[in-house]
Design an enzyme around this catalytic site. Structure first.
Site, PDB file in Angstrom:
ATOM      1  N   ASP A   1      -9.245  -3.916   6.509  1.00 47.58           N
ATOM      2  CA  ASP A   1      -9.855  -4.843   5.550  1.00 47.58           C
ATOM      3  C   ASP A   1     -10.843  -5.772   6.241  1.00 47.58           C
ATOM      4  O   ASP A   1     -11.868  -6.143   5.656  1.00 47.58           O
ATOM      5  CB  ASP A   1      -8.768  -5.644   4.818  1.00 47.58           C
TER       6      ASP A   1
ATOM      7  N   GLU B   1      -7.507 -10.982   7.352  1.00 51.02           N
ATOM      8  CA  GLU B   1      -8.158  -9.677   7.219  1.00 51.02           C
ATOM      9  C   GLU B   1      -9.494  -9.760   6.489  1.00 51.02           C
ATOM     10  O   GLU B   1      -9.940  -8.770   5.911  1.00 51.02           O
ATOM     11  CB  GLU B   1      -7.219  -8.641   6.586  1.00 51.02           C
TER      12      GLU B   1
ATOM     13  N   HIS C   1       0.791  -1.240   0.000  1.00 54.85           N
ATOM     14  CA  HIS C   1       0.000   0.000   0.000  1.00 54.85           C
ATOM     15  C   HIS C   1       0.818   1.282   0.000  1.00 54.85           C
ATOM     16  O   HIS C   1       0.295   2.332   0.370  1.00 54.85           O
ATOM     17  CB  HIS C   1      -0.950   0.001   1.199  1.00 54.85           C
TER      18      HIS C   1
HETATM   19  C1  3PY Z   1      -5.612  -3.555   7.219  1.00 53.91           C
HETATM   20  O1  3PY Z   1      -6.029  -2.971   8.234  1.00 53.91           O
HETATM   21  O2  3PY Z   1      -6.363  -4.050   6.363  1.00 53.91           O
HETATM   22  C2  3PY Z   1      -4.187  -3.678   7.011  1.00 53.91           C
HETATM   23  O3  3PY Z   1      -3.778  -4.273   6.035  1.00 53.91           O
HETATM   24  C3  3PY Z   1      -3.290  -3.056   8.035  1.00 53.91           C
HETATM   25  O4  3PY Z   1      -1.944  -3.226   7.789  1.00 53.91           O
HETATM   26 MG    MG Z   2      -5.208  -4.848   4.611  1.00 54.13          MG
END
Ligand code: 3PY
Ligand code: MG
Length: 276
Positions: free
Chosen positions: A181, A155, A54
């Site tokens: 996520d 996630e 990211h």
């Molecule tokens: C998220 O919060 O989705 C992440 O990937 C944090 O690093």
């Molecule tokens: Mg993430």
């Protein structure tokens, strides 16, 4: 020879900590700056992750961040953009001591991540040596098989439901929860998190799965208070914010404290679209 250089690393200290029940705390590098990486590494973190998923970091800048991290004394790591054989192979050859792999939603995904990170017969990583081979004790191939940390990201709700089977995959050293996520996959707002919410309940389910199978669980945290709380709960692989967040927080606070003509207000998006 001058004798100036870097000590050879016998064992990856991050992996040692994760397998002995200790916390390993680091931060994220999103600024794409080797100078920031070097300064950060000297703070005392166990590890630093260059965020290749990211941030707009280029491959060679990532390598220079790894060098700077090593020089500052932390373990150089990266978050790859995806669970992809080519990305993983190139990032390990570039010198990462461990990788955080996004969106691992099943045991099959976890097995693929492990296979991408290990040489045969444990996996399918192709042999080309590594930039860090001169800095590890003994043969790099053997060192890598034993020392590179495999951290899979949990996630999505799908991954939460399958956390036990994901964490049971041979070769997975730990997991890392991505709270944002996870919130999106649950259909809740990025702010609808914290104690008493279904989002927190999902996080605790992952922790329980990790405790059951004896594999480290981690999470991205916004502040030191949360890291302290998470360590007390039994989390281990903990990220405290990022270089970008540290910079913006301090810059916003200082800007706000200025007594400017006309009372100019900070234009930064404080609170909105929170970044790690
Ligand atoms: C998220 O919060 O989705 C992440 O990937 C944090 O690093
Ligand atoms: Mg993430």
């Amino acid at each position: 020879m001058g004798g100036i250089g870097i000590n050879k690393v016998a064992r990856n200290p991050v992996k040692v900590k994760l397998h002995s029940g200790q916390p390993a705390v680091g931060t994220w590098l999103s600024l794409c700056s080797p100078v920031a990486a070097e300064m950060m590494a000297s703070v005392g973190w166990d590890w630093l992750v260059v965020d290749v998923e990211h941030s707009p970091v280029g491959f060679e800048t990532m390598v220079n961040c790894f060098r700077a991290i090593q020089l500052g004394g932390a373990a150089p790591m990266a978050r790859v953009p995806w669970n992809d054989t080519v990305w993983i192979q190139r990032t390990l050859d570039a010198g990462a001591f461990g990788l955080v792999v996004p969106m691992v939603n099943s045991a099959e995904d976890a097995r693929a991540a492990v296979a991408n990170m290990k040489y045969a017969t444990l996996g399918q990583r192709s042999y080309g040596g590594s930039r860090v081979a001169p800095y590890v004790e003994g043969d790099y191939l053997k060192w890598a098989q034993e020392n590179i940390a495999v951290i899979v990201m949990i996630e999505t709700m799908e991954a939460v439901e399958r956390a036990e089977e994901i964490l049971s995959v041979e070769g997975v050293d730990g997991c890392f929860i991505g709270p944002s996520d996870l919130a999106l996959s649950m259909g809740v707002g990025l702010g609808d998190i914290g104690p008493g919410t279904p989002h927190e309940e999902a996080i605790q389910r992952v922790l329980q799965a990790g405790k059951k199978v004896g594999v480290a669980v981690g999470k991205h945290c916004y502040d030191a208070e949360e890291v302290n709380t998470r360590i007390a709960q039994g989390f281990q692989f903990l990220a405290l914010a990022s270089d970008a967040r540290f910079m913006m927080k301090e810059a916003q606070a200082q800007f706000k404290a200025l007594r400017l003509e006309g009372g100019a207000a900070p234009s930064g998006a404080e609170g909105k679209g929170r970044i790690y």
